[in-house]
Design an enzyme around this catalytic site. Structure first.
Site, PDB file in Angstrom:
ATOM      1  N   GLU A  87      58.803  34.198  72.065  1.00  0.00           N
ATOM      2  CA  GLU A  87      59.478  32.925  71.815  1.00  0.00           C
ATOM      3  C   GLU A  87      59.696  32.198  73.137  1.00  0.00           C
ATOM      4  OE1 GLU A  87      61.895  33.932  67.720  1.00  0.00           O
ATOM      5  OE2 GLU A  87      63.054  33.898  69.577  1.00  0.00           O
TER       6      GLU A  87
ATOM      7  N   ARG B 206      58.203  42.734  66.069  1.00  0.00           N
ATOM      8  CA  ARG B 206      58.118  42.971  64.619  1.00  0.00           C
ATOM      9  C   ARG B 206      57.369  41.807  63.974  1.00  0.00           C
ATOM     10  NH1 ARG B 206      61.520  38.769  63.420  1.00  0.00           N
ATOM     11  NH2 ARG B 206      63.351  38.581  64.722  1.00  0.00           N
TER      12      ARG B 206
ATOM     13  N   GLU C 205      62.588  35.149  74.367  1.00  0.00           N
ATOM     14  CA  GLU C 205      62.651  36.569  74.012  1.00  0.00           C
ATOM     15  C   GLU C 205      61.389  36.974  73.276  1.00  0.00           C
ATOM     16  OE1 GLU C 205      66.258  36.453  71.556  1.00  0.00           O
ATOM     17  OE2 GLU C 205      65.008  36.867  69.809  1.00  0.00           O
TER      18      GLU C 205
END
Lengths: 449, 141
Positions: free
Chosen positions: A275, A291, A287
Protein backbone atom coordinates in the site's frame (compact mmCIF):
# COMPACT_ATOMS: atom_id res chain seq x y z
CA UNK A 1 -1.50 -30.22 -5.49
CA UNK A 2 -3.19 -29.92 -2.10
CA UNK A 3 -5.99 -32.43 -1.43
CA UNK A 4 -8.11 -30.87 1.32
CA UNK A 5 -8.17 -27.25 2.50
CA UNK A 6 -9.56 -26.00 5.79
CA UNK A 7 -11.05 -22.52 5.29
CA UNK A 8 -10.28 -20.59 8.49
CA UNK A 9 -12.73 -17.76 7.88
CA UNK A 10 -16.39 -16.87 7.43
CA UNK A 11 -18.64 -14.86 5.12
CA UNK A 12 -18.04 -14.11 1.47
CA UNK A 13 -14.31 -14.92 1.55
CA UNK A 14 -15.00 -18.40 2.98
CA UNK A 15 -17.36 -18.99 0.06
CA UNK A 16 -14.87 -17.47 -2.40
CA UNK A 17 -12.12 -19.86 -1.23
CA UNK A 18 -14.57 -22.79 -1.36
CA UNK A 19 -15.34 -21.92 -5.00
CA UNK A 20 -11.66 -21.86 -5.98
CA UNK A 21 -11.08 -25.22 -4.28
CA UNK A 22 -14.12 -26.75 -6.00
CA UNK A 23 -12.83 -25.70 -9.41
CA UNK A 24 -9.40 -27.16 -8.61
CA UNK A 25 -10.93 -30.47 -7.41
CA UNK A 26 -9.78 -29.86 -3.81
CA UNK A 27 -12.00 -30.98 -0.90
CA UNK A 28 -12.97 -28.33 1.66
CA UNK A 29 -13.59 -28.08 5.40
CA UNK A 30 -15.53 -25.05 6.64
CA UNK A 31 -15.49 -23.73 10.18
CA UNK A 32 -18.25 -21.70 11.78
CA UNK A 33 -19.43 -20.20 15.04
CA UNK A 34 -22.75 -21.18 16.62
CA UNK A 35 -24.76 -18.25 15.17
CA UNK A 36 -23.21 -18.88 11.72
CA UNK A 37 -24.46 -22.49 11.52
CA UNK A 38 -27.14 -21.84 8.83
CA UNK A 39 -24.67 -19.99 6.56
CA UNK A 40 -24.05 -20.55 2.87
CA UNK A 41 -20.32 -21.36 3.15
CA UNK A 42 -21.13 -24.02 5.77
CA UNK A 43 -23.59 -25.71 3.39
CA UNK A 44 -21.27 -25.53 0.37
CA UNK A 45 -18.20 -27.12 2.00
CA UNK A 46 -17.59 -30.88 1.98
CA UNK A 47 -17.33 -30.88 5.77
CA UNK A 48 -18.09 -28.23 8.37
CA UNK A 49 -17.26 -27.95 12.05
CA UNK A 50 -18.51 -25.57 14.70
CA UNK A 51 -15.43 -24.19 16.47
CA UNK A 52 -17.00 -21.99 19.13
CA UNK A 53 -19.69 -19.53 20.17
CA UNK A 54 -20.35 -16.15 18.51
CA UNK A 55 -17.55 -13.99 19.91
CA UNK A 56 -14.53 -14.17 17.57
CA UNK A 57 -11.97 -14.79 20.33
CA UNK A 58 -13.72 -18.10 21.07
CA UNK A 59 -14.47 -19.16 17.48
CA UNK A 60 -12.71 -17.65 14.45
CA UNK A 61 -9.61 -16.85 16.53
CA UNK A 62 -9.75 -20.14 18.47
CA UNK A 63 -6.46 -21.59 17.21
CA UNK A 64 -6.63 -24.94 19.13
CA UNK A 65 -10.13 -25.75 17.82
CA UNK A 66 -9.25 -24.66 14.27
CA UNK A 67 -6.05 -26.72 14.16
CA UNK A 68 -7.84 -29.67 15.78
CA UNK A 69 -10.54 -29.45 13.08
CA UNK A 70 -7.87 -29.55 10.37
CA UNK A 71 -6.20 -32.58 11.96
CA UNK A 72 -9.31 -34.68 12.60
CA UNK A 73 -10.63 -34.04 9.07
CA UNK A 74 -7.31 -34.87 7.44
CA UNK A 75 -6.91 -31.45 5.81
CA UNK A 76 -3.43 -30.80 4.45
CA UNK A 77 -3.65 -27.01 4.23
CA UNK A 78 -5.29 -23.97 5.82
CA UNK A 79 -6.45 -20.89 3.92
CA UNK A 80 -6.83 -17.97 6.35
CA UNK A 81 -8.67 -15.54 4.01
CA UNK A 82 -8.39 -11.95 5.25
CA UNK A 83 -8.77 -10.60 8.79
CA UNK A 84 -8.95 -13.01 11.76
CA UNK A 85 -5.73 -15.13 11.65
CA UNK A 86 -4.56 -14.12 8.16
CA UNK A 87 -1.65 -11.99 9.36
CA UNK A 88 -0.87 -13.91 12.55
CA UNK A 89 2.70 -15.21 12.13
CA UNK A 90 2.33 -17.48 15.16
CA UNK A 91 -0.72 -19.15 13.59
CA UNK A 92 1.24 -19.75 10.38
CA UNK A 93 4.01 -21.34 12.48
CA UNK A 94 1.54 -23.51 14.40
CA UNK A 95 0.10 -24.75 11.09
CA UNK A 96 3.60 -25.73 9.96
CA UNK A 97 4.31 -27.42 13.32
CA UNK A 98 1.26 -29.65 12.73
CA UNK A 99 2.21 -30.51 9.17
CA UNK A 100 -0.37 -28.17 7.65
CA UNK A 101 0.46 -25.92 4.69
CA UNK A 102 -0.42 -22.31 5.50
CA UNK A 103 -1.70 -20.73 2.27
CA UNK A 104 0.18 -17.45 2.56
CA UNK A 105 3.71 -16.16 2.94
CA UNK A 106 6.39 -17.43 5.30
CA UNK A 107 5.86 -16.67 9.03
CA UNK A 108 9.06 -14.59 9.19
CA UNK A 109 7.77 -12.32 6.40
CA UNK A 110 4.34 -11.97 8.04
CA UNK A 111 6.07 -11.02 11.32
CA UNK A 112 8.44 -8.54 9.65
CA UNK A 113 5.68 -6.77 7.69
CA UNK A 114 3.33 -6.78 10.68
CA UNK A 115 5.77 -4.64 12.66
CA UNK A 116 5.58 -1.04 11.36
CA UNK A 117 9.19 -0.16 12.20
CA UNK A 118 10.66 -3.36 10.71
CA UNK A 119 8.51 -3.08 7.58
CA UNK A 120 9.72 0.48 6.96
CA UNK A 121 13.36 -0.44 7.50
CA UNK A 122 13.08 -3.41 5.11
CA UNK A 123 11.38 -1.23 2.48
CA UNK A 124 13.93 1.56 2.87
CA UNK A 125 16.73 -0.97 2.34
CA UNK A 126 14.95 -2.19 -0.81
CA UNK A 127 14.95 1.38 -2.13
CA UNK A 128 11.24 2.03 -1.57
CA UNK A 129 10.50 5.61 -0.38
CA UNK A 130 8.93 5.79 3.06
CA UNK A 131 7.18 8.68 4.79
CA UNK A 132 9.88 10.88 6.35
CA UNK A 133 9.68 10.50 10.10
CA UNK A 134 11.40 10.02 13.43
CA UNK A 135 12.15 7.32 15.99
CA UNK A 136 10.57 7.49 19.46
CA UNK A 137 10.33 11.08 20.73
CA UNK A 138 11.33 11.54 24.37
CA UNK A 139 9.26 14.65 25.05
CA UNK A 140 7.55 17.69 23.55
CA UNK A 141 10.89 19.51 23.08
CA UNK A 142 12.29 16.64 21.06
CA UNK A 143 9.05 16.66 19.04
CA UNK A 144 9.41 20.40 18.38
CA UNK A 145 12.97 19.95 17.14
CA UNK A 146 11.92 17.04 14.91
CA UNK A 147 8.98 18.97 13.46
CA UNK A 148 11.23 21.88 12.60
CA UNK A 149 13.51 19.51 10.71
CA UNK A 150 10.68 17.65 8.89
CA UNK A 151 8.72 20.85 8.12
CA UNK A 152 5.07 21.44 9.04
CA UNK A 153 2.44 20.02 8.78
CA UNK A 154 3.37 16.88 10.74
CA UNK A 155 1.49 13.90 12.13
CA UNK A 156 2.12 12.76 15.71
CA UNK A 157 1.51 9.04 16.12
CA UNK A 158 1.50 6.57 19.00
CA UNK A 159 3.60 3.44 18.33
CA UNK A 160 0.81 1.32 19.80
CA UNK A 161 -1.86 3.43 18.08
CA UNK A 162 -4.84 2.37 16.06
CA UNK A 163 -8.24 3.70 15.01
CA UNK A 164 -6.94 7.30 15.08
CA UNK A 165 -6.28 7.23 18.85
CA UNK A 166 -3.03 8.87 19.96
CA UNK A 167 -2.79 10.57 16.56
CA UNK A 168 -2.73 14.38 15.95
CA UNK A 169 -2.21 16.56 12.91
CA UNK A 170 -0.08 19.59 13.80
CA UNK A 171 0.06 22.48 11.36
CA UNK A 172 2.04 25.11 13.29
CA UNK A 173 4.78 25.14 15.99
CA UNK A 174 2.58 26.84 18.62
CA UNK A 175 0.13 23.90 18.56
CA UNK A 176 2.78 21.21 18.95
CA UNK A 177 3.26 20.98 22.72
CA UNK A 178 -0.46 20.69 23.53
CA UNK A 179 -0.94 18.13 20.75
CA UNK A 180 2.00 16.04 22.00
CA UNK A 181 0.80 16.01 25.61
CA UNK A 182 -2.84 15.16 24.78
CA UNK A 183 -1.96 12.51 22.18
CA UNK A 184 0.47 10.87 24.58
CA UNK A 185 -2.12 10.86 27.40
CA UNK A 186 -4.67 9.35 24.98
CA UNK A 187 -2.20 6.63 23.93
CA UNK A 188 -1.37 5.84 27.55
CA UNK A 189 -5.06 5.64 28.46
CA UNK A 190 -5.98 3.46 25.49
CA UNK A 191 -2.93 1.27 24.91
CA UNK A 192 -0.98 1.57 28.19
CA UNK A 193 1.90 2.68 25.96
CA UNK A 194 2.66 6.38 25.59
CA UNK A 195 5.56 6.12 23.14
CA UNK A 196 5.18 8.69 20.37
CA UNK A 197 6.84 9.27 17.00
CA UNK A 198 6.30 11.73 14.18
CA UNK A 199 5.83 11.62 10.42
CA UNK A 200 5.59 14.28 7.79
CA UNK A 201 1.87 14.79 7.08
CA UNK A 202 1.09 13.81 3.51
CA UNK A 203 -1.61 16.21 2.32
CA UNK A 204 -4.66 14.83 0.50
CA UNK A 205 -2.97 11.55 -0.47
CA UNK A 206 -4.49 8.88 -2.64
CA UNK A 207 -4.36 5.29 -1.41
CA UNK A 208 -2.96 3.20 -4.23
CA UNK A 209 -1.87 -0.39 -3.73
CA UNK A 210 -0.06 -2.90 -5.92
CA UNK A 211 -1.00 -6.59 -6.10
CA UNK A 212 1.91 -8.98 -6.29
CA UNK A 213 2.35 -12.74 -6.62
CA UNK A 214 5.57 -14.55 -5.79
CA UNK A 215 6.42 -18.26 -5.98
CA UNK A 216 8.95 -20.39 -4.08
CA UNK A 217 11.37 -20.20 -7.02
CA UNK A 218 12.04 -16.48 -6.66
CA UNK A 219 9.64 -15.33 -9.40
CA UNK A 220 7.68 -12.18 -8.54
CA UNK A 221 5.12 -10.43 -10.76
CA UNK A 222 2.76 -7.53 -10.16
CA UNK A 223 -0.88 -7.48 -11.23
CA UNK A 224 -1.25 -3.75 -11.51
CA UNK A 225 -2.62 -1.34 -8.98
CA UNK A 226 -5.92 -0.61 -7.25
CA UNK A 227 -7.07 2.83 -6.21
CA UNK A 228 -8.73 2.54 -2.78
CA UNK A 229 -9.05 6.23 -1.97
CA UNK A 230 -12.80 6.14 -1.35
CA UNK A 231 -12.58 5.50 2.38
CA UNK A 232 -14.95 6.02 5.27
CA UNK A 233 -13.87 8.49 7.99
CA UNK A 234 -12.54 5.40 9.85
CA UNK A 235 -10.17 4.76 6.87
CA UNK A 236 -12.05 1.61 5.87
CA UNK A 237 -12.32 1.25 2.11
CA UNK A 238 -15.72 1.47 0.44
CA UNK A 239 -15.07 1.60 -3.32
CA UNK A 240 -11.98 0.30 -5.13
CA UNK A 241 -11.02 0.31 -8.77
CA UNK A 242 -8.36 -0.96 -11.11
CA UNK A 243 -6.53 0.57 -12.89
CA UNK A 244 -6.17 3.74 -10.79
CA UNK A 245 -7.64 6.70 -12.69
CA UNK A 246 -5.75 9.92 -13.41
CA UNK A 247 -2.33 8.49 -12.60
CA UNK A 248 0.67 9.29 -14.78
CA UNK A 249 2.32 6.36 -16.53
CA UNK A 250 5.58 7.30 -14.85
CA UNK A 251 4.16 6.97 -11.32
CA UNK A 252 2.16 3.88 -12.21
CA UNK A 253 5.25 2.12 -13.53
CA UNK A 254 7.37 3.23 -10.60
CA UNK A 255 4.81 1.82 -8.11
CA UNK A 256 4.82 -1.52 -9.95
CA UNK A 257 8.61 -1.66 -10.11
CA UNK A 258 9.05 -0.77 -6.44
CA UNK A 259 6.53 -3.39 -5.32
CA UNK A 260 8.23 -6.16 -7.29
CA UNK A 261 11.69 -5.07 -6.15
CA UNK A 262 10.61 -4.99 -2.47
CA UNK A 263 9.08 -8.47 -2.69
CA UNK A 264 12.16 -9.86 -4.39
CA UNK A 265 14.28 -8.33 -1.63
CA UNK A 266 12.35 -10.12 1.13
CA UNK A 267 11.93 -13.37 -0.85
CA UNK A 268 8.15 -12.97 -0.74
CA UNK A 269 6.08 -16.07 -1.54
CA UNK A 270 2.31 -16.08 -2.29
CA UNK A 271 -0.11 -13.13 -2.79
CA UNK A 272 0.58 -9.80 -1.16
CA UNK A 273 -0.21 -6.11 -1.46
CA UNK A 274 1.97 -3.06 -1.01
CA UNK A 275 0.00 0.00 0.00
CA UNK A 276 1.29 3.43 -1.00
CA UNK A 277 0.24 7.00 -0.37
CA UNK A 278 0.48 9.07 -3.56
CA UNK A 279 0.47 12.87 -3.30
CA UNK A 280 1.17 14.74 -6.53
CA UNK A 281 4.40 13.25 -7.85
CA UNK A 282 5.44 11.91 -4.43
CA UNK A 283 5.03 8.27 -3.50
CA UNK A 284 5.43 6.82 0.01
CA UNK A 285 5.26 3.22 1.20
CA UNK A 286 2.55 2.82 3.84
CA UNK A 287 2.34 -0.89 4.68
CA UNK A 288 2.36 -4.37 3.22
CA UNK A 289 -0.57 -6.75 3.62
CA UNK A 290 0.66 -10.34 3.63
CA UNK A 291 -2.67 -11.86 2.59
CA UNK A 292 -5.43 -11.74 0.01
CA UNK A 293 -7.31 -8.42 0.12
CA UNK A 294 -11.07 -7.84 0.25
CA UNK A 295 -10.81 -5.92 -3.04
CA UNK A 296 -8.90 -8.61 -4.97
CA UNK A 297 -11.77 -9.16 -7.47
CA UNK A 298 -11.09 -5.89 -9.35
CA UNK A 299 -7.60 -7.16 -10.15
CA UNK A 300 -8.98 -10.56 -11.15
CA UNK A 301 -11.40 -8.95 -13.61
CA UNK A 302 -8.72 -6.80 -15.27
CA UNK A 303 -6.04 -9.51 -15.42
CA UNK A 304 -8.27 -12.55 -15.97
CA UNK A 305 -6.47 -14.40 -13.17
CA UNK A 306 -8.04 -16.19 -10.19
CA UNK A 307 -5.88 -14.97 -7.29
CA UNK A 308 -7.19 -17.55 -4.80
CA UNK A 309 -6.33 -20.38 -7.19
CA UNK A 310 -2.90 -18.82 -7.67
CA UNK A 311 -2.44 -18.74 -3.88
CA UNK A 312 -3.29 -22.43 -3.69
CA UNK A 313 -1.05 -23.35 -6.63
CA UNK A 314 1.86 -21.43 -5.11
CA UNK A 315 1.30 -23.03 -1.69
CA UNK A 316 1.30 -26.44 -3.43
CA UNK A 317 4.84 -25.70 -4.56
CA UNK A 318 4.06 -24.90 -8.20
CA UNK A 319 5.89 -22.15 -10.04
CA UNK A 320 3.95 -19.16 -11.43
CA UNK A 321 4.48 -20.44 -14.97
CA UNK A 322 4.26 -16.96 -16.51
CA UNK A 323 6.40 -13.85 -16.59
CA UNK A 324 5.49 -10.18 -16.25
CA UNK A 325 5.30 -9.76 -20.03
CA UNK A 326 2.68 -12.53 -20.28
CA UNK A 327 0.29 -10.53 -18.10
CA UNK A 328 -1.88 -8.20 -20.16
CA UNK A 329 -4.45 -6.11 -18.28
CA UNK A 330 -7.62 -5.14 -20.15
CA UNK A 331 -10.62 -2.98 -19.29
CA UNK A 332 -11.65 -1.38 -16.02
CA UNK A 333 -13.19 -2.85 -12.86
CA UNK A 334 -14.90 -1.15 -9.90
CA UNK A 335 -15.98 -2.75 -6.64
CA UNK A 336 -18.57 -1.40 -4.21
CA UNK A 337 -18.71 -2.86 -0.73
CA UNK A 338 -22.28 -3.39 0.38
CA UNK A 339 -22.19 -3.19 4.17
CA UNK A 340 -24.95 -3.44 6.77
CA UNK A 341 -24.27 0.10 7.95
CA UNK A 342 -26.05 3.39 8.40
CA UNK A 343 -24.11 5.91 6.30
CA UNK A 344 -26.06 8.78 7.83
CA UNK A 345 -24.91 7.77 11.31
CA UNK A 346 -21.16 7.64 10.62
CA UNK A 347 -21.48 4.13 9.10
CA UNK A 348 -22.64 2.57 12.38
CA UNK A 349 -22.99 -1.19 11.84
CA UNK A 350 -26.51 -2.63 11.79
CA UNK A 351 -27.53 -6.12 12.90
CA UNK A 352 -30.80 -7.80 11.94
CA UNK A 353 -32.41 -10.22 9.52
CA UNK A 354 -32.30 -9.49 5.80
CA UNK A 355 -35.51 -9.48 3.81
CA UNK A 356 -36.26 -8.97 0.13
CA UNK A 357 -32.66 -9.56 -0.99
CA UNK A 358 -32.12 -9.17 -4.74
CA UNK A 359 -28.62 -8.94 -6.21
CA UNK A 360 -27.84 -7.63 -9.69
CA UNK A 361 -26.75 -9.66 -12.67
CA UNK A 362 -26.29 -9.27 -16.39
CA UNK A 363 -23.20 -8.51 -18.46
CA UNK A 364 -20.01 -7.58 -16.62
CA UNK A 365 -21.40 -7.89 -13.09
CA UNK A 366 -19.91 -10.12 -10.40
CA UNK A 367 -21.40 -10.45 -6.92
CA UNK A 368 -19.39 -12.04 -4.11
CA UNK A 369 -21.72 -12.53 -1.16
CA UNK A 370 -22.83 -15.02 1.46
CA UNK A 371 -26.25 -13.53 2.19
CA UNK A 372 -29.76 -14.04 0.86
CA UNK A 373 -33.28 -13.34 2.07
CA UNK A 374 -33.60 -14.59 5.64
CA UNK A 375 -29.89 -14.33 6.53
CA UNK A 376 -29.51 -13.09 10.11
CA UNK A 377 -26.58 -10.71 10.58
CA UNK A 378 -25.06 -11.46 14.00
CA UNK A 379 -23.58 -8.54 15.95
CA UNK A 380 -20.16 -10.18 16.35
CA UNK A 381 -18.64 -9.72 12.91
CA UNK A 382 -17.68 -7.36 10.11
CA UNK A 383 -20.67 -5.66 8.52
CA UNK A 384 -19.82 -6.45 4.89
CA UNK A 385 -22.66 -8.31 3.17
CA UNK A 386 -21.51 -8.34 -0.43
CA UNK A 387 -19.06 -7.01 -2.96
CA UNK A 388 -20.53 -5.92 -6.27
CA UNK A 389 -17.96 -5.70 -9.05
CA UNK A 390 -18.59 -4.08 -12.45
CA UNK A 391 -16.23 -4.74 -15.34
CA UNK A 392 -16.24 -2.98 -18.72
CA UNK A 393 -13.90 -1.85 -21.47
CA UNK A 394 -13.57 1.69 -20.10
CA UNK A 395 -13.90 3.45 -16.73
CA UNK A 396 -16.98 5.38 -17.85
CA UNK A 397 -18.67 2.17 -19.00
CA UNK A 398 -17.76 0.45 -15.72
CA UNK A 399 -19.28 3.32 -13.71
CA UNK A 400 -22.48 3.22 -15.81
CA UNK A 401 -22.65 -0.55 -15.33
CA UNK A 402 -22.14 -0.23 -11.57
CA UNK A 403 -24.89 2.38 -11.30
CA UNK A 404 -27.23 0.07 -13.18
CA UNK A 405 -26.25 -2.85 -10.92
CA UNK A 406 -26.73 -0.89 -7.69
CA UNK A 407 -30.20 0.17 -8.85
CA UNK A 408 -31.07 -3.51 -9.40
CA UNK A 409 -29.93 -4.30 -5.85
CA UNK A 410 -32.48 -4.56 -3.07
CA UNK A 411 -31.71 -5.38 0.57
CA UNK A 412 -34.34 -4.75 3.23
CA UNK A 413 -34.23 -5.28 6.98
CA UNK A 414 -30.99 -3.36 7.62
CA UNK A 415 -29.45 -0.11 6.41
CA UNK A 416 -26.87 -0.62 3.66
CA UNK A 417 -24.23 1.34 1.78
CA UNK A 418 -26.00 0.97 -1.59
CA UNK A 419 -27.30 4.56 -1.44
CA UNK A 420 -24.02 6.20 -0.50
CA UNK A 421 -22.21 4.23 -3.23
CA UNK A 422 -24.67 5.65 -5.79
CA UNK A 423 -24.01 9.17 -4.44
CA UNK A 424 -20.27 8.66 -4.81
CA UNK A 425 -20.56 7.33 -8.38
CA UNK A 426 -22.62 10.39 -9.33
CA UNK A 427 -20.14 12.89 -7.84
CA UNK A 428 -18.17 14.86 -10.43
CA UNK A 429 -14.89 14.46 -8.46
CA UNK A 430 -15.27 10.68 -8.57
CA UNK A 431 -16.20 10.84 -12.26
CA UNK A 432 -13.09 12.86 -12.97
CA UNK A 433 -10.97 10.34 -11.07
CA UNK A 434 -9.35 13.19 -9.15
CA UNK A 435 -10.42 12.14 -5.66
CA UNK A 436 -8.18 11.60 -2.62
CA UNK A 437 -8.79 9.93 0.77
CA UNK A 438 -10.53 13.03 2.12
CA UNK A 439 -13.23 12.72 -0.58
CA UNK A 440 -15.81 10.59 1.23
CA UNK A 441 -15.44 12.31 4.66
CA UNK A 442 -15.98 15.64 2.83
CA UNK A 443 -19.00 14.25 0.99
CA UNK A 444 -20.45 13.03 4.29
CA UNK A 445 -19.92 16.40 5.96
CA UNK A 446 -21.64 18.12 3.06
CA UNK A 447 -24.57 15.75 3.64
CA UNK A 448 -25.48 12.92 1.34
CA UNK A 449 -29.01 13.43 0.12
CA UNK B 1 -57.02 -42.53 13.75
CA UNK B 2 -58.51 -39.25 14.84
CA UNK B 3 -56.27 -39.23 17.93
CA UNK B 4 -53.20 -39.92 15.77
CA UNK B 5 -54.08 -37.08 13.37
CA UNK B 6 -54.52 -34.73 16.26
CA UNK B 7 -51.17 -35.83 17.72
CA UNK B 8 -49.48 -35.11 14.37
CA UNK B 9 -51.00 -31.66 14.32
CA UNK B 10 -49.77 -31.15 17.84
CA UNK B 11 -46.25 -32.22 16.93
CA UNK B 12 -46.16 -29.61 14.16
CA UNK B 13 -47.24 -26.92 16.60
CA UNK B 14 -44.63 -28.01 19.16
CA UNK B 15 -41.93 -27.93 16.48
CA UNK B 16 -42.96 -24.39 15.48
CA UNK B 17 -42.93 -23.36 19.13
CA UNK B 18 -39.48 -24.91 19.63
CA UNK B 19 -38.15 -23.03 16.58
CA UNK B 20 -39.58 -19.77 17.91
CA UNK B 21 -37.99 -20.46 21.30
CA UNK B 22 -34.57 -21.10 19.73
CA UNK B 23 -34.84 -17.77 17.86
CA UNK B 24 -36.13 -15.83 20.85
CA UNK B 25 -33.09 -15.79 23.11
CA UNK B 26 -35.37 -16.70 26.05
CA UNK B 27 -33.87 -18.92 28.72
CA UNK B 28 -37.12 -20.60 29.84
CA UNK B 29 -40.55 -20.78 28.29
CA UNK B 30 -43.45 -22.59 29.96
CA UNK B 31 -46.97 -22.86 28.61
CA UNK B 32 -49.74 -24.64 30.49
CA UNK B 33 -53.43 -25.40 29.89
CA UNK B 34 -55.46 -26.44 32.89
CA UNK B 35 -53.77 -28.46 35.61
CA UNK B 36 -52.23 -31.27 33.61
CA UNK B 37 -51.21 -30.03 30.13
CA UNK B 38 -47.92 -28.21 30.04
CA UNK B 39 -44.86 -27.72 27.89
CA UNK B 40 -41.60 -26.19 28.89
CA UNK B 41 -38.43 -25.28 26.97
CA UNK B 42 -35.27 -24.46 28.81
CA UNK B 43 -31.69 -23.63 28.00
CA UNK B 44 -28.61 -22.97 30.11
CA UNK B 45 -28.76 -19.41 31.36
CA UNK B 46 -25.02 -18.93 30.78
CA UNK B 47 -25.30 -19.38 27.01
CA UNK B 48 -25.55 -15.97 25.32
CA UNK B 49 -26.19 -17.27 21.81
CA UNK B 50 -29.39 -19.06 20.89
CA UNK B 51 -28.89 -22.80 20.96
CA UNK B 52 -30.90 -25.97 20.90
CA UNK B 53 -33.09 -26.39 23.99
CA UNK B 54 -31.62 -28.75 26.55
CA UNK B 55 -34.55 -31.12 26.30
CA UNK B 56 -38.25 -30.78 26.05
CA UNK B 57 -40.72 -33.47 26.95
CA UNK B 58 -44.33 -32.84 26.12
CA UNK B 59 -46.88 -34.19 28.51
CA UNK B 60 -50.28 -34.08 26.90
CA UNK B 61 -51.93 -36.65 29.16
CA UNK B 62 -50.97 -35.44 32.57
CA UNK B 63 -47.81 -37.56 32.90
CA UNK B 64 -45.13 -35.75 34.82
CA UNK B 65 -42.84 -33.76 32.50
CA UNK B 66 -39.20 -34.82 32.37
CA UNK B 67 -36.27 -32.56 31.62
CA UNK B 68 -32.92 -34.02 30.68
CA UNK B 69 -29.54 -32.39 31.10
CA UNK B 70 -27.48 -32.39 27.93
CA UNK B 71 -23.71 -32.58 28.16
CA UNK B 72 -22.01 -30.88 25.21
CA UNK B 73 -18.49 -31.06 23.80
CA UNK B 74 -16.67 -27.85 24.56
CA UNK B 75 -13.86 -28.37 22.09
CA UNK B 76 -13.26 -29.92 18.67
CA UNK B 77 -11.60 -33.33 18.70
CA UNK B 78 -12.06 -37.09 18.76
CA UNK B 79 -14.53 -38.27 21.42
CA UNK B 80 -13.91 -41.61 23.14
CA UNK B 81 -15.90 -43.55 25.72
CA UNK B 82 -14.32 -43.92 29.15
CA UNK B 83 -14.40 -47.33 30.85
CA UNK B 84 -16.84 -48.77 31.80
CA UNK B 85 -18.41 -47.62 28.55
CA UNK B 86 -21.37 -45.30 29.07
CA UNK B 87 -24.68 -46.64 27.77
CA UNK B 88 -28.35 -45.68 27.92
CA UNK B 89 -29.89 -46.74 31.22
CA UNK B 90 -26.63 -46.64 33.17
CA UNK B 91 -27.15 -45.19 36.65
CA UNK B 92 -24.53 -42.71 37.83
CA UNK B 93 -24.23 -42.60 41.61
CA UNK B 94 -22.02 -39.55 41.60
CA UNK B 95 -20.01 -37.37 39.30
CA UNK B 96 -17.86 -39.55 37.02
CA UNK B 97 -15.92 -39.39 33.79
CA UNK B 98 -18.08 -40.59 30.89
CA UNK B 99 -15.81 -39.87 27.95
CA UNK B 100 -12.93 -37.74 26.77
CA UNK B 101 -12.27 -35.49 23.81
CA UNK B 102 -8.77 -35.64 22.40
CA UNK B 103 -7.51 -32.53 20.64
CA UNK B 104 -3.92 -31.76 19.62
CA UNK B 105 -2.74 -34.77 21.61
CA UNK B 106 -4.40 -33.57 24.82
CA UNK B 107 -7.17 -35.60 26.39
CA UNK B 108 -9.92 -33.57 28.07
CA UNK B 109 -12.37 -35.54 30.25
CA UNK B 110 -16.15 -35.21 29.79
CA UNK B 111 -17.82 -35.65 33.19
CA UNK B 112 -21.39 -36.40 34.19
CA UNK B 113 -21.38 -33.36 36.50
CA UNK B 114 -23.27 -35.20 39.22
CA UNK B 115 -25.45 -38.27 39.70
CA UNK B 116 -28.28 -39.34 37.40
CA UNK B 117 -29.12 -41.88 34.73
CA UNK B 118 -27.84 -41.82 31.15
CA UNK B 119 -30.86 -41.49 28.86
CA UNK B 120 -28.91 -41.54 25.62
CA UNK B 121 -25.39 -41.52 24.24
CA UNK B 122 -25.37 -39.21 21.24
CA UNK B 123 -22.03 -40.04 19.56
CA UNK B 124 -20.07 -43.09 18.44
CA UNK B 125 -16.88 -44.09 20.24
CA UNK B 126 -13.95 -42.56 18.33
CA UNK B 127 -16.06 -40.08 16.35
CA UNK B 128 -14.95 -36.53 15.58
CA UNK B 129 -17.06 -33.99 17.50
CA UNK B 130 -17.51 -30.25 17.08
CA UNK B 131 -17.85 -27.45 19.62
CA UNK B 132 -21.26 -27.56 21.33
CA UNK B 133 -22.17 -31.03 20.01
CA UNK B 134 -24.54 -32.87 22.41
CA UNK B 135 -22.78 -35.98 23.77
CA UNK B 136 -25.04 -37.31 26.54
CA UNK B 137 -28.57 -36.83 27.82
CA UNK B 138 -28.76 -37.31 31.59
CA UNK B 139 -31.90 -37.75 33.67
CA UNK B 140 -31.24 -36.05 37.01
CA UNK B 141 -34.39 -37.19 38.75
Amino acid sequence: MLKKVLIANRGEIALRINRACRELGIATVAIFSEPDRPSMWVKQADQAFCVGPGPVARSYLNIPNIISTALITGADAVHPGYGFLAENARFAEICADHGLTFIGPQPRVIAAMGDKATAKRVMKEAGVPITPGTDILENAEAAAAAAKKLGYPVLLKATAGGGGKGMREVRAPEALEAAFVTAQAEAEANFKDGRMYMEKLIERPRHIEVQILGDSFGNVVHLGERDCSVQKPSHQKLIEESPAPALSDRIRKSLHTMAVRACQAVGYVNAGTLEFLVSGNDVYFMEMNTRIQVEHPVTEMVYGIDLIKEQIRIASGESLGYAQNDLKPAGHAIECRINAENAENNFAPAAGTLTGVVFPGGPGIRVDTYVSTGTAIPPFYDSMLAKIVAFAATRDAAIARMERALRETSIEGVNTTVGVCLEILADKRFRAGSYAIDFLPQLMRAGVS
Amino acid sequence: MRALASLEGLEGRVRALAAAFVQSGLVRLRLSRGADDAIEFRRRASSAAPRVPEAAVFSANGAPERLYDVIHADLVGIARFSRPAPAAGLALESDRELASVEALGIRTPVRSLGPGRIVSVLFDDGAPVEYGQPLFEIDRE
